[in-house]
Each structure stands twice: as structure tokens, then as C-alpha cells.
Write a protein that holds these residues in place. Structure first.
Motif, PDB file in Angstrom:
ATOM      1  N   PRO A   1       0.807  -1.217   0.000  1.00 48.55           N
ATOM      2  CA  PRO A   1       0.000   0.000   0.000  1.00 48.55           C
ATOM      3  C   PRO A   1       0.842   1.271   0.000  1.00 48.55           C
ATOM      4  O   PRO A   1       1.937   1.307   0.569  1.00 48.55           O
ATOM      5  CB  PRO A   1      -0.811  -0.120   1.297  1.00 48.55           C
ATOM      6  N   ILE A   2       0.321   2.329  -0.636  1.00 47.95           N
ATOM      7  CA  ILE A   2       0.977   3.633  -0.604  1.00 47.95           C
ATOM      8  C   ILE A   2       0.426   4.495   0.531  1.00 47.95           C
ATOM      9  O   ILE A   2       0.930   5.583   0.770  1.00 47.95           O
ATOM     10  CB  ILE A   2       0.827   4.373  -1.949  1.00 47.95           C
ATOM     11  N   GLY A   3      -0.576   4.015   1.215  1.00 46.94           N
ATOM     12  CA  GLY A   3      -1.169   4.752   2.322  1.00 46.94           C
ATOM     13  C   GLY A   3      -2.173   3.890   3.066  1.00 46.94           C
ATOM     14  O   GLY A   3      -1.896   3.368   4.140  1.00 46.94           O
TER      15      GLY A   3
ATOM     16  N   ASN B   1       0.214   2.158  -6.814  1.00 45.20           N
ATOM     17  CA  ASN B   1       1.297   2.980  -7.349  1.00 45.20           C
ATOM     18  C   ASN B   1       0.852   4.436  -7.279  1.00 45.20           C
ATOM     19  O   ASN B   1      -0.223   4.778  -7.760  1.00 45.20           O
ATOM     20  CB  ASN B   1       1.616   2.561  -8.779  1.00 45.20           C
ATOM     21  N   ALA B   2       1.691   5.297  -6.705  1.00 43.18           N
ATOM     22  CA  ALA B   2       1.298   6.692  -6.489  1.00 43.18           C
ATOM     23  C   ALA B   2       1.081   7.435  -7.808  1.00 43.18           C
ATOM     24  O   ALA B   2       0.127   8.218  -7.936  1.00 43.18           O
ATOM     25  CB  ALA B   2       2.359   7.405  -5.651  1.00 43.18           C
TER      26      ALA B   2
ATOM     27  N   GLU C   1      -0.542  12.786   0.006  1.00 41.71           N
ATOM     28  CA  GLU C   1      -1.266  11.958   0.976  1.00 41.71           C
ATOM     29  C   GLU C   1      -2.253  11.021   0.279  1.00 41.71           C
ATOM     30  O   GLU C   1      -3.357  10.773   0.786  1.00 41.71           O
ATOM     31  CB  GLU C   1      -2.004  12.841   1.996  1.00 41.71           C
ATOM     32  N   LEU C   2      -1.862  10.478  -0.848  1.00 39.16           N
ATOM     33  CA  LEU C   2      -2.768   9.647  -1.636  1.00 39.16           C
ATOM     34  C   LEU C   2      -3.224   8.419  -0.857  1.00 39.16           C
ATOM     35  O   LEU C   2      -2.418   7.737  -0.221  1.00 39.16           O
ATOM     36  CB  LEU C   2      -2.086   9.218  -2.940  1.00 39.16           C
TER      37      LEU C   2
ATOM     38  N   GLU D   1      -5.140  14.906  -0.846  1.00 41.88           N
ATOM     39  CA  GLU D   1      -5.373  16.251  -1.381  1.00 41.88           C
ATOM     40  C   GLU D   1      -4.950  16.334  -2.841  1.00 41.88           C
ATOM     41  O   GLU D   1      -3.879  15.865  -3.219  1.00 41.88           O
ATOM     42  CB  GLU D   1      -4.588  17.278  -0.554  1.00 41.88           C
ATOM     43  N   PHE D   2      -5.807  16.941  -3.669  1.00 44.66           N
ATOM     44  CA  PHE D   2      -5.489  17.246  -5.051  1.00 44.66           C
ATOM     45  C   PHE D   2      -5.621  18.747  -5.260  1.00 44.66           C
ATOM     46  O   PHE D   2      -6.642  19.343  -4.916  1.00 44.66           O
ATOM     47  CB  PHE D   2      -6.450  16.534  -6.015  1.00 44.66           C
TER      48      PHE D   2
END
Length: 281
Positions: free
Chosen positions: A12-14, A115-116, A189-190, A196-197
């Protein structure tokens, strides 16, 4: 016992729920986990009740560690390769071990995961039919300037990573090189609680970042160059020369880059640069 196998496992990326059932099974079944940071991966393993032993594999020990891991694999062990987040080898350690295994005829099996860059692209609103991944730009010097110049003619959507302490510099240099109107999405913070975008242009991003200091690692999704303006417009050649020279390139280097982009004579561009230098106060 036969030869072993390397499993390249996405993590996981987050959000920990993004790990796959297959990845969890492999992490439980292998003999050893080669992790970028054993403390970080240890928290992931503890969360899912996995007790497989770990060994560190990062940029500072990879030359010593790869032969050790190859020896284990040749002895028949099953090893999982993980990075701190996302896909091993993609802007993270692991590439050297993967290529060493392939050279030694040791099976390498990928286990897909988060993948981010692709996660940011999915929600960016920019074209997804054609894109390229640039990862982290070189931090400084000629390599960085050449990469920035090459992006001028890239028509595909561009995916970049950047650390918070270099984000303002990178966005500023992209703005100077590619133009202020190029669309940009900043993602941070994906998959986490405070995902946030920010959407705008390279020009408005410079102002935004002055008012909102960067925190955490960012993924940049950058619009590509319009198909009809791949090369530098000769009418704007002087402006392009000034930008490249202000970034530290020599006149010879700047002339060579612009000649490659425009198809114009390097000698003519060099002469224009001499005229600009003579005219400057």
C-alpha cells in the motif's frame, strides 16, 4: 531442493486496505522478505499478523546484499521483495536485485499493487490515453537541465515525484522551461485520510506554493505539450536562450539543446546568444 523464486510484491501507498489478498498470502508463505526499511514493513506485517523474517535492502547496502540474496535463492529459498510503499524498483530500491535474478535464471514473479503515479493520474482529470513516468528529476546540474529541456517537446501527460524541500524549485523551473499555462495537478497523501489534489497551471502553482508550504512527498501530473507546438517557436528563440542561460547552461550547451528541439542551425543560435550577451547591460 531446486532453485528458489523472487516475488516482487506491491504494498500500500497509504491505506492498508489496498494490499491484495495474493500479496498477503505471498508475504506469509515466503522464507524471507527483503524490505527497504524493516521497521516500516514491520508495522505492515504486524497489522496483518505476518511473522515472516525480514532482511534490509536499500540504496546503501544493495551491493553487499544482492549477492547474499542470490545465494539464498540459488539454495532454493522463496524471497519477497518490497519497498516502503508501492511497487519495488519504481523510484525505489530493488531494480538491481531483479536484474541480477534474471541474469542468474532465477524466476521473478510480480505481484501487482498500488502505485502513487497511476493513482494520481486516475483522478487528475488530465489525458490518460498516453503518458510517461519521469520519477524524480535529477537534483541539479547538467542532467537536470537536459531533462527539463527534453520535457518541452513531450506531448504525453507527464508523471513526476518530488520531495517537499525541492517542490517549489521544481515547479518554478518547469514554469520557466515549459511555460506558465501548462496544466498541473499536485497530489499528496494519496489514499490517506488527508488526501489532497490541487489543480491549476504551472504559473498559478508557484503562487499557491508560496502561500501553502509543501508537506510530504508529492506526485505531479503535468499536461503535455500541444501536438502543434512540439518544437520551440523560432520567434521565441531569444526568450528560450535567456531561460536556459539563466539556469546555468553555457551558451554552447543551450545552443545545442535548442538546435535539437527546433532543427535550426546550432551556429545561428550560438550567434544569437552572443548578440544577446553583447546587448545585455
Amino acid at each position: 531442493m531446486g532453485i528458489g523464486q523472487l516475488w516482487v510484491v506491491g504494498t500500500p501507498i497509504g491505506n492498508l486496505e489496498d494490499i491484495t489478498a495474493r500479496a498477503l498470502r505471498i508475504l506469509k508463505e515466503v522464507d524471507l522478505i527483503a524490505a527497504e526499511d524493516t521497521r516500516h514493513t514491520g508495522r505492515l506485517l504486524q497489522h496483518f499478523g505476518i511473522v515472516t523474517p525480514q532482511i534490509s535492502l536499500h540504496e546503501h547496502n544493495i551491493r553487499q546484499r544482492v549477492p547474499q540474496l542470490l545465494q539464498r535463492l540459488e539454495a532454493g529459498q522463496q524471497i519477497a521483495l518490497v519497498s516502503d510503499a508501492g511497487l519495488p524498483g519504481v523510484s525505489d530500491p530493488g531494480y538491481e536485485l531483479i536484474t541480477a535474478c534474471i541474469a542468474a535464471a532465477i524466476p521473478v514473479t510480480p505481484i501487482p499493487g498500488a502505485n502513487a503515479a497511476l493513482t494520481a493520474l486516475m483522478a487528475s482529470g488530465l489525458p490518460m490515453d498516453r503518458f510517461c513516468f519521469e520519477g524524480f528529476l535529477p537534483p541539479k546540474g547538467r542532467d537536470r537541465q537536459q531533462r527539463l529541456a527534453a520535457l518541452q517537446q513531450e506531448t504525453r501527460t507527464i508523471l513526476l515525484y518530488e520531495a517537499p524541500h525541492r517542490l517549489v524549485q521544481t515547479v518554478t523551473e518547469l514554469c520557466q522551461t515549459l511555460g506558465s499555462d501548462r496544466p498541473l495537478v499536485l497530489a499528496r497523501e494519496l489514499t490517506k485520510r488527508h488526501e489532497e489534489f490541487w489543480r491549476g497551471t504551472l504559473g498559478t502553482a508557484c503562487t499557491y506554493l508560496q502561500e501553502h508550504p509543501p508537506r510530504g512527498e508529492y506526485t505531479l501530473v503535468l499536461g503535455g505539450a500541444p501536438e502543434h507546438s512540439v518544437a520551440v517557436n523560432p520567434d521565441h528563440l531569444a526568450d528560450e536562450l535567456v531561460v536556459l542561460l539563466s539556469q546555468g547552461l553555457s551558451l554552447t550547451q543551450a545552443s545545442r539543446q535548442l538546435a535539437e528541439l527546433t532543427g535550426l542551425s546550432r551556429r545561428d543560435i550560438y550567434q544569437l546568444g552572443l548578440q544577446l550577451k553583447q546587448a545585455s547591460p
